[in-house]
Enzyme design. Structure first.
Site, PDB file in Angstrom:
ATOM      1  N   LYS A 254      42.165 148.345  66.416  1.00  0.00           N
ATOM      2  CA  LYS A 254      41.754 148.598  64.828  1.00  0.00           C
ATOM      3  C   LYS A 254      41.596 150.072  65.307  1.00  0.00           C
ATOM      4  O   LYS A 254      40.644 149.879  66.368  1.00  0.00           O
ATOM      5  CB  LYS A 254      40.560 147.741  64.819  1.00  0.00           C
ATOM      6  CG  LYS A 254      39.429 148.209  64.141  1.00  0.00           C
ATOM      7  CD  LYS A 254      38.138 147.349  63.825  1.00  0.00           C
ATOM      8  CE  LYS A 254      36.748 148.209  63.764  1.00  0.00           C
ATOM      9  NZ  LYS A 254      35.636 147.460  63.120  1.00  0.00           N
ATOM     10  N   ASP A 259      32.887 154.607  61.955  1.00  0.00           N
ATOM     11  CA  ASP A 259      32.245 152.953  60.339  1.00  0.00           C
ATOM     12  C   ASP A 259      31.276 153.388  60.233  1.00  0.00           C
ATOM     13  O   ASP A 259      30.409 153.284  60.811  1.00  0.00           O
ATOM     14  CB  ASP A 259      32.734 151.705  61.514  1.00  0.00           C
ATOM     15  CG  ASP A 259      32.091 150.257  60.895  1.00  0.00           C
ATOM     16  OD1 ASP A 259      31.857 150.523  59.333  1.00  0.00           O
ATOM     17  OD2 ASP A 259      32.064 149.649  60.467  1.00  0.00           O
ATOM     18  N   LYS A 266      25.512 150.974  56.858  1.00  0.00           N
ATOM     19  CA  LYS A 266      24.907 150.237  57.899  1.00  0.00           C
ATOM     20  C   LYS A 266      23.538 151.711  58.232  1.00  0.00           C
ATOM     21  O   LYS A 266      23.894 152.881  57.807  1.00  0.00           O
ATOM     22  CB  LYS A 266      26.126 150.758  59.726  1.00  0.00           C
ATOM     23  CG  LYS A 266      27.018 149.850  59.796  1.00  0.00           C
ATOM     24  CD  LYS A 266      27.139 151.247  61.017  1.00  0.00           C
ATOM     25  CE  LYS A 266      28.550 150.191  61.619  1.00  0.00           C
ATOM     26  NZ  LYS A 266      28.434 148.706  61.756  1.00  0.00           N
ATOM     27  N   ASP A 278      34.957 153.021  67.194  1.00  0.00           N
ATOM     28  CA  ASP A 278      35.133 151.483  66.210  1.00  0.00           C
ATOM     29  C   ASP A 278      36.998 152.031  66.606  1.00  0.00           C
ATOM     30  O   ASP A 278      37.561 151.022  65.162  1.00  0.00           O
ATOM     31  CB  ASP A 278      34.575 151.876  64.975  1.00  0.00           C
ATOM     32  CG  ASP A 278      34.495 150.299  64.558  1.00  0.00           C
ATOM     33  OD1 ASP A 278      34.537 149.082  65.479  1.00  0.00           O
ATOM     34  OD2 ASP A 278      34.749 150.014  62.938  1.00  0.00           O
ATOM     35  N   ASP A 337      31.280 146.593  55.199  1.00  0.00           N
ATOM     36  CA  ASP A 337      31.331 146.584  57.114  1.00  0.00           C
ATOM     37  C   ASP A 337      31.953 145.582  57.292  1.00  0.00           C
ATOM     38  O   ASP A 337      32.326 145.950  58.363  1.00  0.00           O
ATOM     39  CB  ASP A 337      29.099 146.222  56.969  1.00  0.00           C
ATOM     40  CG  ASP A 337      29.466 147.107  58.555  1.00  0.00           C
ATOM     41  OD1 ASP A 337      30.153 147.667  59.107  1.00  0.00           O
ATOM     42  OD2 ASP A 337      28.596 147.122  59.352  1.00  0.00           O
ATOM     43  N   GLU A 339      35.363 145.348  57.703  1.00  0.00           N
ATOM     44  CA  GLU A 339      36.611 146.233  57.119  1.00  0.00           C
ATOM     45  C   GLU A 339      37.282 146.256  58.109  1.00  0.00           C
ATOM     46  O   GLU A 339      38.955 146.489  58.052  1.00  0.00           O
ATOM     47  CB  GLU A 339      35.987 148.034  57.206  1.00  0.00           C
ATOM     48  CG  GLU A 339      35.997 148.620  58.754  1.00  0.00           C
ATOM     49  CD  GLU A 339      34.911 148.369  58.975  1.00  0.00           C
ATOM     50  OE1 GLU A 339      33.779 147.794  59.066  1.00  0.00           O
ATOM     51  OE2 GLU A 339      35.627 148.793  60.505  1.00  0.00           O
ATOM     52  N   ARG A 341      38.863 144.089  59.828  1.00  0.00           N
ATOM     53  CA  ARG A 341      39.522 142.103  59.473  1.00  0.00           C
ATOM     54  C   ARG A 341      39.712 143.073  58.601  1.00  0.00           C
ATOM     55  O   ARG A 341      41.729 142.122  58.343  1.00  0.00           O
ATOM     56  CB  ARG A 341      38.477 141.277  59.278  1.00  0.00           C
ATOM     57  CG  ARG A 341      38.159 141.677  58.440  1.00  0.00           C
ATOM     58  CD  ARG A 341      36.714 139.930  57.809  1.00  0.00           C
ATOM     59  NE  ARG A 341      36.512 140.674  58.979  1.00  0.00           N
ATOM     60  CZ  ARG A 341      35.222 140.135  59.090  1.00  0.00           C
ATOM     61  NH1 ARG A 341      34.558 138.860  58.505  1.00  0.00           N
ATOM     62  NH2 ARG A 341      34.038 140.078  60.029  1.00  0.00           N
TER      63      ARG A 341
HETATM   64  N1  BES Z   1      32.793 148.064  64.017  1.00  0.00           N
HETATM   65  C1  BES Z   1      31.459 146.599  64.090  1.00  0.00           C
HETATM   66  C2  BES Z   1      31.437 146.160  65.044  1.00  0.00           C
HETATM   67  C3  BES Z   1      30.565 146.445  66.130  1.00  0.00           C
HETATM   68  C4  BES Z   1      29.154 146.248  65.994  1.00  0.00           C
HETATM   69  C5  BES Z   1      31.162 146.939  66.691  1.00  0.00           C
HETATM   70  C6  BES Z   1      28.589 146.888  67.079  1.00  0.00           C
HETATM   71  C7  BES Z   1      30.940 147.642  68.184  1.00  0.00           C
HETATM   72  C8  BES Z   1      29.614 147.546  67.911  1.00  0.00           C
HETATM   73  C9  BES Z   1      32.620 145.871  62.636  1.00  0.00           C
HETATM   74  O1  BES Z   1      33.246 147.086  61.724  1.00  0.00           O
HETATM   75  C10 BES Z   1      30.882 144.959  61.728  1.00  0.00           C
HETATM   76  O2  BES Z   1      30.526 145.877  60.947  1.00  0.00           O
HETATM   77  N2  BES Z   1      30.936 144.240  61.745  1.00  0.00           N
HETATM   78  C11 BES Z   1      30.016 143.293  60.878  1.00  0.00           C
HETATM   79  C12 BES Z   1      30.788 142.195  60.676  1.00  0.00           C
HETATM   80  C13 BES Z   1      29.395 141.829  59.003  1.00  0.00           C
HETATM   81  C14 BES Z   1      29.248 142.310  58.317  1.00  0.00           C
HETATM   82  C15 BES Z   1      29.893 140.307  58.988  1.00  0.00           C
HETATM   83  C16 BES Z   1      28.441 143.203  61.748  1.00  0.00           C
HETATM   84  O3  BES Z   1      29.345 142.722  62.879  1.00  0.00           O
HETATM   85  O4  BES Z   1      27.581 143.101  61.616  1.00  0.00           O
HETATM   86 ZN    ZN Z   2      34.453 148.269  62.435  1.00  0.00          ZN
HETATM   87 MN    MN Z   3      31.814 147.379  60.162  1.00  0.00          MN
END
Ligand code: BES
Ligand code: ZN
Ligand code: MN
Length: 486
Positions: A254, A259, A266, A278, A337, A339, A341
């Site tokens: 990834k 992000d 966010k 990210d 968010d 993204e 996947r």
């Molecule tokens: N890049 C983030 C996940 C992340 C969070 C990585 C904290 C490192 C530290 C990912 O893209 C994300 O935002 N995931 C969301 C998914 C949710 C919207 C289903 C999450 O984990 O909140």
């Molecule tokens: Zn992310």
């Molecule tokens: Mn995200």
């Protein structure tokens, strides 16, 4: 900083010898928690204990002398494993203060010469790491420049271990530098330039797919996420093919260069400052590729770096939009968010088309993985227990902890059901790490596949053993160990 400066920063030179060279101003000597104490220290066990030093792993005691190099008693515990010695070597570096020319005798404490020498070297180099930052004046703090690993271990094992450890640590340092670099200094096109250069230097091929190519290829996930960004996306395909390969593994990383969450924006808290990291999965894959030729890896490896920002704008992906992915499946967006996947889906689909023996993806995918396993441990899930077990045993030896979570497709796939598309891009409020992995499994075809969620261990808040504050390079050595041992 320009892109040309980012990778291949100097790392300390680690060499081997029978004894400490005269030039060394600081010498580390392994001391167990029982048994004899090296005579040079000029202290017996009772004296060491009076100074609070019991010989436990991670303990150090600096012993200045009127003449000659300062000595450091370095705890090596009781019959230390290679991992223990990695920690001991890191503790020695953390005690080094202003010294630049060091030597240590730690490998003798263990029982597996090559692996011990390799782990010690990793600990020395990785603990010496400090991200220099981007400042008006370059940092004046002295850095470790040479380390001699000495001892009575057979020279050939010592040399081989140090050589391997240097290659592995150098790769992880590269991954740290890439992830620590601020997003304006490292976008998808910058990563392309870096990958092309690394490919030339380290013997792997680099194919670049730009926006136009991606739309011809139908990579709707990557293009959808990129839609809100002024920076174009890149998909970088890296190929390492040794003579008479023993197998073929695909690695998918990834590469979200930043992000923001997209229109599911966010919050602006400290936590999200690290979203420049990210792309840690892509950094791990790219960095792993740089080690394969040097380690004479016999497995063919194809790496896919799926790179874009995730930004909000007038052209950004919207909730309710439906994307058609590379493999033809459609996805309804419920949260922009989620993204990672979406872009991995295209990377996985492309990997499946080559029918490798296995696919491993690595991604800073979910906060849920961190909620479940804490900040230090990565989650592993997948369709194939064999691949997962290979990763688990590699992780044991590299000291990068991972823990398996169940995929539970039968129970939880329905959480991704959509009224208008084949699936939606988020599940419910619970089991977020699992539903993200189930989503990915829709794009892994019938190829044995495992997924590493490194959202937690991508960074560390303070120095801790061989992990230095900031991006950790987590997964780099784990991937190298997995594919070289395939
Ligand atoms: N890049 C983030 C996940 C992340 C969070 C990585 C904290 C490192 C530290 C990912 O893209 C994300 O935002 N995931 C969301 C998914 C949710 C919207 C289903 C999450 O984990 O909140
Ligand atoms: Zn992310
Ligand atoms: Mn995200």
């Amino acid at each position: 900083m320009t892109t040309a400066d980012i990778p291949l920063r100097d790392i300390p030179t680690v060499t081997t010898a029978r004894s400490a060279p005269r030039s060394a101003t600081l010498i580390g000597l392994g001391v167990g928690s029982s048994g004899s104490v090296p005579r040079q220290l000029g202290m017996n066990r009772r004296a060491l204990e009076q100074h609070g030093f019991s010989g436990k792993i991670g303990q150090t005691l600096v012993v200045p002398r009127r003449d000659g190099a300062t000595l450091v008693a370095v705890g090596v515990g009781e019959s230390p494993s290679s991992g223990d010695l990695r920690d001991a070597a890191a503790a020695f570096i953390r005690a080094a203060g202003r010294h630049g020319d060091l030597a240590c005798d730690l490998v003798d404490a263990g029982s597996s010469a090559i692996n011990d020498a390799r782990a010690v070297t990793e600990g020395l180099i990785l603990a010496s790491y400090r991200y220099p930052g981007i400042t008006a004046q370059p940092s004046s703090s002295p850095t470790v420049s040479t380390i001699t690993v000495f001892g009575s271990t057979p020279a050939r094992s010592l040399d081989a271990g140090v050589r391997q450890g240097t290659v592995l640590a150098r790769a992880a340092v590269l991954a740290r530098d890439l992830a620590n670099t601020p997003p304006a200094h490292l976008n998808a096109r910058d990563l392309e330039v870096i990958a092309l250069r690394l490919g030339r230097e380290h013997g792997f091929g680099v194919e670049v797919f730009d926006e136009e190519a991606l739309s011809e290829m139908g990579c709707g996930g990557l293009l959808g996420v990129n839609r809100g960004s002024v920076e174009p996306p890149r998909l970088l395909k890296l190929t390492y093919v040794p003579r008479n390969p023993r197998g073929h593994v695909a690695l998918v990383g990834k590469g979200v260069m930043y992000d923001s969450g997209g229109i599911s924006l966010k919050p602006s808290d400290a936590f999200h400052v690290v979203m420049k990291m990210d792309m840690s999965g892509a950094a791990a894959v790219l960095s792993a590729m740089t080690a394969l030729r040097d380690l004479r890896c016999r497995t063919a490896v194809t790496g896919y770096l799926v790179c874009t920002d995730n930004m909000p704008s007038g052209s950004a992906l919207k909730l309710g939009d439906v994307l058609t992915m590379r493999n033809g499946k459609t996805v309804e967006i419920h949260n922009t968010d989620a993204e990672g996947r979406l872009i991995l889906a295209d990377g996985l689909s492309l990997a499946v088309e080559e029918q490798p023996d296995a696919i491993i993806d690595i991604a800073t995918l979910t906060g849920a993985a961190m909620a479940a396993l804490g900040p230090d441990v990565a989650a592993v899930l997948g369709s194939d227990q064999g691949v997962i077990d290979r990763l688990r045993s590699a992780a044991d030896s590299t000291g990068e902890p991972i823990w398996q979570m169940p995929l539970e497709t039968g129970r939880y796939r329905k959480l991704l059901d959509s009224n208008v598309a084949d699936m939606r891009n988020i599940g419910g409020p619970y089991g977020g790490c699992i539903t993200a992995a189930i989503f990915l499994s829709e794009f892994a075809g019938d190829v044995p596949w495992a997924h590493l969620d490194i959202a937690g261990p991508m960074k560390v808040d303070g120095d801790e053993s061989w992990r230095s504050r900031g991006a950790t390079g987590f997964g780099t050595r784990l991937l190298i160990e997995t594919v070289t041992g395939w």
